[in-house]
Motif scaffolding. Structure first.
Motif, PDB file in Angstrom:
ATOM      1  N   ARG A 288       0.829  -1.210   0.000  1.00  0.00           N
ATOM      2  CA  ARG A 288       0.000   0.000   0.000  1.00  0.00           C
ATOM      3  C   ARG A 288       0.862   1.258   0.000  1.00  0.00           C
ATOM      4  O   ARG A 288       0.528   2.256  -0.663  1.00  0.00           O
ATOM      5  CB  ARG A 288      -0.932  -0.021   1.212  1.00  0.00           C
ATOM      6  N   GLU A 289       1.976   1.235   0.721  1.00  0.00           N
ATOM      7  CA  GLU A 289       2.876   2.392   0.729  1.00  0.00           C
ATOM      8  C   GLU A 289       3.447   2.644  -0.664  1.00  0.00           C
ATOM      9  O   GLU A 289       3.509   3.791  -1.128  1.00  0.00           O
ATOM     10  CB  GLU A 289       4.002   2.162   1.732  1.00  0.00           C
ATOM     11  N   ILE A 290       3.867   1.584  -1.346  1.00  0.00           N
ATOM     12  CA  ILE A 290       4.393   1.722  -2.707  1.00  0.00           C
ATOM     13  C   ILE A 290       3.298   2.215  -3.643  1.00  0.00           C
ATOM     14  O   ILE A 290       3.528   3.093  -4.496  1.00  0.00           O
ATOM     15  CB  ILE A 290       4.965   0.379  -3.199  1.00  0.00           C
ATOM     16  N   SER A 291       2.100   1.655  -3.504  1.00  0.00           N
ATOM     17  CA  SER A 291       0.990   2.005  -4.374  1.00  0.00           C
ATOM     18  C   SER A 291       0.647   3.493  -4.254  1.00  0.00           C
ATOM     19  O   SER A 291       0.476   4.193  -5.262  1.00  0.00           O
ATOM     20  CB  SER A 291      -0.235   1.152  -4.018  1.00  0.00           C
ATOM     21  N   MET A 292       0.578   3.994  -3.036  1.00  0.00           N
ATOM     22  CA  MET A 292       0.258   5.408  -2.831  1.00  0.00           C
ATOM     23  C   MET A 292       1.383   6.300  -3.350  1.00  0.00           C
ATOM     24  O   MET A 292       1.135   7.358  -3.945  1.00  0.00           O
ATOM     25  CB  MET A 292       0.014   5.660  -1.346  1.00  0.00           C
ATOM     26  N   ALA A 293       2.638   5.873  -3.145  1.00  0.00           N
ATOM     27  CA  ALA A 293       3.771   6.678  -3.604  1.00  0.00           C
ATOM     28  C   ALA A 293       3.821   6.780  -5.121  1.00  0.00           C
ATOM     29  O   ALA A 293       4.353   7.759  -5.667  1.00  0.00           O
ATOM     30  CB  ALA A 293       5.069   6.082  -3.076  1.00  0.00           C
ATOM     31  N   ARG A 294       3.257   5.805  -5.816  1.00  0.00           N
ATOM     32  CA  ARG A 294       3.260   5.795  -7.283  1.00  0.00           C
ATOM     33  C   ARG A 294       1.981   6.386  -7.876  1.00  0.00           C
ATOM     34  O   ARG A 294       1.762   6.313  -9.077  1.00  0.00           O
ATOM     35  CB  ARG A 294       3.443   4.361  -7.806  1.00  0.00           C
ATOM     36  N   GLY A 295       1.144   6.956  -7.008  1.00  0.00           N
ATOM     37  CA  GLY A 295      -0.066   7.594  -7.495  1.00  0.00           C
ATOM     38  C   GLY A 295      -1.173   6.637  -7.867  1.00  0.00           C
ATOM     39  O   GLY A 295      -2.115   7.007  -8.585  1.00  0.00           O
ATOM     40  N   MET A 296      -1.092   5.381  -7.384  1.00  0.00           N
ATOM     41  CA  MET A 296      -2.157   4.411  -7.624  1.00  0.00           C
ATOM     42  C   MET A 296      -3.137   4.466  -6.462  1.00  0.00           C
ATOM     43  O   MET A 296      -2.883   5.108  -5.437  1.00  0.00           O
ATOM     44  CB  MET A 296      -1.565   3.003  -7.755  1.00  0.00           C
ATOM     45  N   ALA A 297      -4.260   3.807  -6.607  1.00  0.00           N
ATOM     46  CA  ALA A 297      -5.180   3.691  -5.475  1.00  0.00           C
ATOM     47  C   ALA A 297      -4.481   2.953  -4.344  1.00  0.00           C
ATOM     48  O   ALA A 297      -3.525   2.205  -4.563  1.00  0.00           O
ATOM     49  CB  ALA A 297      -6.440   2.938  -5.901  1.00  0.00           C
ATOM     50  N   GLU A 298      -4.952   3.145  -3.122  1.00  0.00           N
ATOM     51  CA  GLU A 298      -4.282   2.549  -1.966  1.00  0.00           C
ATOM     52  C   GLU A 298      -4.104   1.047  -2.121  1.00  0.00           C
ATOM     53  O   GLU A 298      -3.063   0.492  -1.778  1.00  0.00           O
ATOM     54  CB  GLU A 298      -5.077   2.851  -0.693  1.00  0.00           C
ATOM     55  N   CYS A 299      -5.116   0.365  -2.661  1.00  0.00           N
ATOM     56  CA  CYS A 299      -5.065  -1.095  -2.798  1.00  0.00           C
ATOM     57  C   CYS A 299      -4.712  -1.532  -4.217  1.00  0.00           C
ATOM     58  O   CYS A 299      -4.826  -2.719  -4.537  1.00  0.00           O
ATOM     59  CB  CYS A 299      -6.410  -1.700  -2.394  1.00  0.00           C
ATOM     60  N   GLY A 300      -4.287  -0.603  -5.072  1.00  0.00           N
ATOM     61  CA  GLY A 300      -4.042  -0.953  -6.470  1.00  0.00           C
ATOM     62  C   GLY A 300      -2.976  -2.017  -6.647  1.00  0.00           C
ATOM     63  O   GLY A 300      -3.199  -3.046  -7.305  1.00  0.00           O
ATOM     64  N   LEU A 301      -1.802  -1.779  -6.079  1.00  0.00           N
ATOM     65  CA  LEU A 301      -0.711  -2.742  -6.239  1.00  0.00           C
ATOM     66  C   LEU A 301      -1.012  -4.048  -5.510  1.00  0.00           C
ATOM     67  O   LEU A 301      -0.646  -5.129  -5.987  1.00  0.00           O
ATOM     68  CB  LEU A 301       0.591  -2.133  -5.720  1.00  0.00           C
ATOM     69  N   GLU A 302      -1.676  -3.941  -4.379  1.00  0.00           N
ATOM     70  CA  GLU A 302      -2.050  -5.139  -3.622  1.00  0.00           C
ATOM     71  C   GLU A 302      -2.953  -6.041  -4.461  1.00  0.00           C
ATOM     72  O   GLU A 302      -2.770  -7.262  -4.521  1.00  0.00           O
ATOM     73  CB  GLU A 302      -2.762  -4.711  -2.343  1.00  0.00           C
ATOM     74  N   ARG A 303      -3.912  -5.435  -5.146  1.00  0.00           N
ATOM     75  CA  ARG A 303      -4.846  -6.224  -5.962  1.00  0.00           C
ATOM     76  C   ARG A 303      -4.161  -6.781  -7.210  1.00  0.00           C
ATOM     77  O   ARG A 303      -4.452  -7.903  -7.633  1.00  0.00           O
ATOM     78  CB  ARG A 303      -6.051  -5.368  -6.332  1.00  0.00           C
ATOM     79  N   LEU A 304      -3.270  -5.998  -7.803  1.00  0.00           N
ATOM     80  CA  LEU A 304      -2.511  -6.513  -8.955  1.00  0.00           C
ATOM     81  C   LEU A 304      -1.651  -7.703  -8.541  1.00  0.00           C
ATOM     82  O   LEU A 304      -1.539  -8.686  -9.280  1.00  0.00           O
ATOM     83  CB  LEU A 304      -1.629  -5.408  -9.537  1.00  0.00           C
ATOM     84  N   SER A 305      -1.037  -7.629  -7.369  1.00  0.00           N
ATOM     85  CA  SER A 305      -0.210  -8.733  -6.877  1.00  0.00           C
ATOM     86  C   SER A 305      -1.051  -9.981  -6.647  1.00  0.00           C
ATOM     87  O   SER A 305      -0.634 -11.097  -6.959  1.00  0.00           O
ATOM     88  CB  SER A 305       0.496  -8.328  -5.579  1.00  0.00           C
ATOM     89  N   ALA A 306      -2.246  -9.787  -6.096  1.00  0.00           N
ATOM     90  CA  ALA A 306      -3.143 -10.929  -5.868  1.00  0.00           C
ATOM     91  C   ALA A 306      -3.562 -11.552  -7.192  1.00  0.00           C
ATOM     92  O   ALA A 306      -3.588 -12.780  -7.338  1.00  0.00           O
ATOM     93  CB  ALA A 306      -4.369 -10.477  -5.079  1.00  0.00           C
ATOM     94  N   LEU A 307      -3.870 -10.708  -8.172  1.00  0.00           N
ATOM     95  CA  LEU A 307      -4.261 -11.216  -9.495  1.00  0.00           C
ATOM     96  C   LEU A 307      -3.114 -11.979 -10.137  1.00  0.00           C
ATOM     97  O   LEU A 307      -3.308 -13.055 -10.719  1.00  0.00           O
ATOM     98  CB  LEU A 307      -4.693 -10.058 -10.387  1.00  0.00           C
ATOM     99  N   ALA A 309      -0.737 -13.546  -8.609  1.00  0.00           N
ATOM    100  CA  ALA A 309      -0.534 -14.816  -7.897  1.00  0.00           C
ATOM    101  C   ALA A 309      -1.550 -15.863  -8.348  1.00  0.00           C
ATOM    102  O   ALA A 309      -1.211 -17.017  -8.548  1.00  0.00           O
ATOM    103  CB  ALA A 309      -0.654 -14.578  -6.391  1.00  0.00           C
ATOM    104  N   VAL A 310      -2.800 -15.427  -8.544  1.00  0.00           N
ATOM    105  CA  VAL A 310      -3.845 -16.367  -8.971  1.00  0.00           C
ATOM    106  C   VAL A 310      -3.624 -16.808 -10.402  1.00  0.00           C
ATOM    107  O   VAL A 310      -3.758 -17.992 -10.737  1.00  0.00           O
ATOM    108  CB  VAL A 310      -5.241 -15.709  -8.814  1.00  0.00           C
ATOM    109  N   ARG A 311      -3.232 -15.864 -11.248  1.00  0.00           N
ATOM    110  CA  ARG A 311      -3.106 -16.147 -12.680  1.00  0.00           C
ATOM    111  C   ARG A 311      -1.767 -16.782 -13.044  1.00  0.00           C
ATOM    112  O   ARG A 311      -1.607 -17.374 -14.104  1.00  0.00           O
ATOM    113  CB  ARG A 311      -3.293 -14.846 -13.462  1.00  0.00           C
ATOM    114  N   GLY A 312      -0.787 -16.659 -12.140  1.00  0.00           N
ATOM    115  CA  GLY A 312       0.539 -17.163 -12.449  1.00  0.00           C
ATOM    116  C   GLY A 312       1.411 -16.151 -13.150  1.00  0.00           C
ATOM    117  O   GLY A 312       2.402 -16.517 -13.794  1.00  0.00           O
ATOM    118  N   GLY A 313       1.062 -14.862 -13.034  1.00  0.00           N
ATOM    119  CA  GLY A 313       1.836 -13.802 -13.666  1.00  0.00           C
ATOM    120  C   GLY A 313       0.940 -12.889 -14.471  1.00  0.00           C
ATOM    121  O   GLY A 313      -0.229 -13.206 -14.735  1.00  0.00           O
TER     122      GLY A 313
END
Length: 315
Positions: A288-307, A309-313
């Motif tokens: 979340r800290e990285i996501s906010m620092a890059r101007g993304m939504a607070e959970c943006g990077l977290e959700r991309l990482s989850a996706l 992990a599920v998709r395999g990349g």
């Protein structure tokens, strides 16, 4: 397709290049002079900048392989047997250390002139794999997640070319993987799995668990992490007996990691699940800290990482 490039032996000589080409129908032929990447065996270099969850991976090796002497000797004997082609399973719960055991076997065989490592069976064809001068070990994690790729490999191994020693190691949570023994028989590879085709990875005993815990903390300290608070061995053994999951290598390692990352929190007051949850919470805060620092939504990077992990990349 299985193939092989030049191999440098212990004396520095380049071994003869052998290529085994095949298709998903099980036709394998030997050709000469081609190359391909070696199967993956990606050990991680640990330092104070390593991400928490990277330190929990088998490839970080923050603790020695402990309590697996019998299993390792059994796997080495199987690999070195005279049989041209042979398959085997390592079975055990998630977090028991199956992948680490297989990786250490691969490392051992690489030092003896083998090509050895993990192959990607996510597609219904055989990945290009170099063949070492003394043999090849193919390791596939969780075959039930990649059934088409495993079937293709079984068909190919039903009619292997002469003169090449091949070992197939499948890692599974199923302690009785009869499905793949039956699949091998249907593919015409019934001889692939002998009567003794299982190597279990049981939970750690008290001595092995303490060794993993203590040496992991010491390794992290050497890598530049803060010195952890002392932990009494008898208190650790008490924690170990509170739940059966605590004897799994993953939870013992997670406890060691948490005790270093959060020295002010008495780690032994937490259950294994709570320790992992605490590490997850740390990772979520980091994302979340990285996501906010890059101007993304607070959970943006977290959700991309989850996706990912599920998709395999992500492409």
């Amino acid at each position: 397709m299985l193939d092989s490039g030049p191999k440098i032996d212990a004396k520095g000589d380049i071994a003869h290049s052998t290529v085994i080409q095949g298709d998903i129908h099980g036709n394998l032929t030997i050709v000469q002079g081609q190359t391909a990447p070696e199967p993956r065996l990606d050990w991680v270099v640990v330092d104070s900048d390593s991400r928490d969850f990277d330190l929990l991976r088998w490839s970080a090796r923050i603790a020695p392989l402990t309590g697996r002497d019998t299993e390792m000797a059994e796997l080495q004997a199987w690999a070195m047997s005279d049989k041209a082609v042979a398959g085997r399973f390592i079975t055990g719960q998630g977090g028991a250390g199956k992948t680490r055991l297989a990786a250490e076997l691969a490392q051992e065989l690489r030092g003896k002139g083998w090509t050895a490592g993990f192959i990607d069976l996510s597609h219904d064809n055989l990945p290009p794999t170099p063949v070492g001068k003394n043999g090849v070990l193919l390791i596939a994690d969780y075959p039930d997640e990649k059934p088409d790729g495993v079937r293709a490999l079984l068909r190919a191994l039903a009619r292997p070319p002469a003169g090449v020693k091949i070992r197939l190691l499948l890692l599974t949570r199923d302690d009785n993987p009869t499905r793949w023994v039956d699949e091998a028989a249907q593919a015409g590879a019934s001889a692939l799995f002998g009567r003794q085709h299982l190597t279990p990875a049981p939970p750690l005993d008290e001595d092995a668990a303490w060794t993993v815990f203590a040496t992991a903390r010491a390794k992290l300290r050497e890598a530049g992490f803060p010195a952890p608070s002392p932990v009494n061995q008898s208190d650790f053994i008490d924690w170990l007996g509170r739940h059966e999951l605590h004897r799994l290598a993953l939870f013992v390692t997670a406890l060691a990691l948490h005790s270093v990352l959060a020295p002010d929190q008495p780690a032994l007051t937490l259950t294994g699940r709570e320790v992992v949850a605490a590490l997850v919470a740390r990772e979520r805060r980091r994302l979340r800290e990285i996501s906010m620092a890059r101007g993304m939504a607070e959970c943006g990077l977290e959700r991309l990482s989850a996706l990912a992990a599920v998709r395999g990349g992500l492409d």
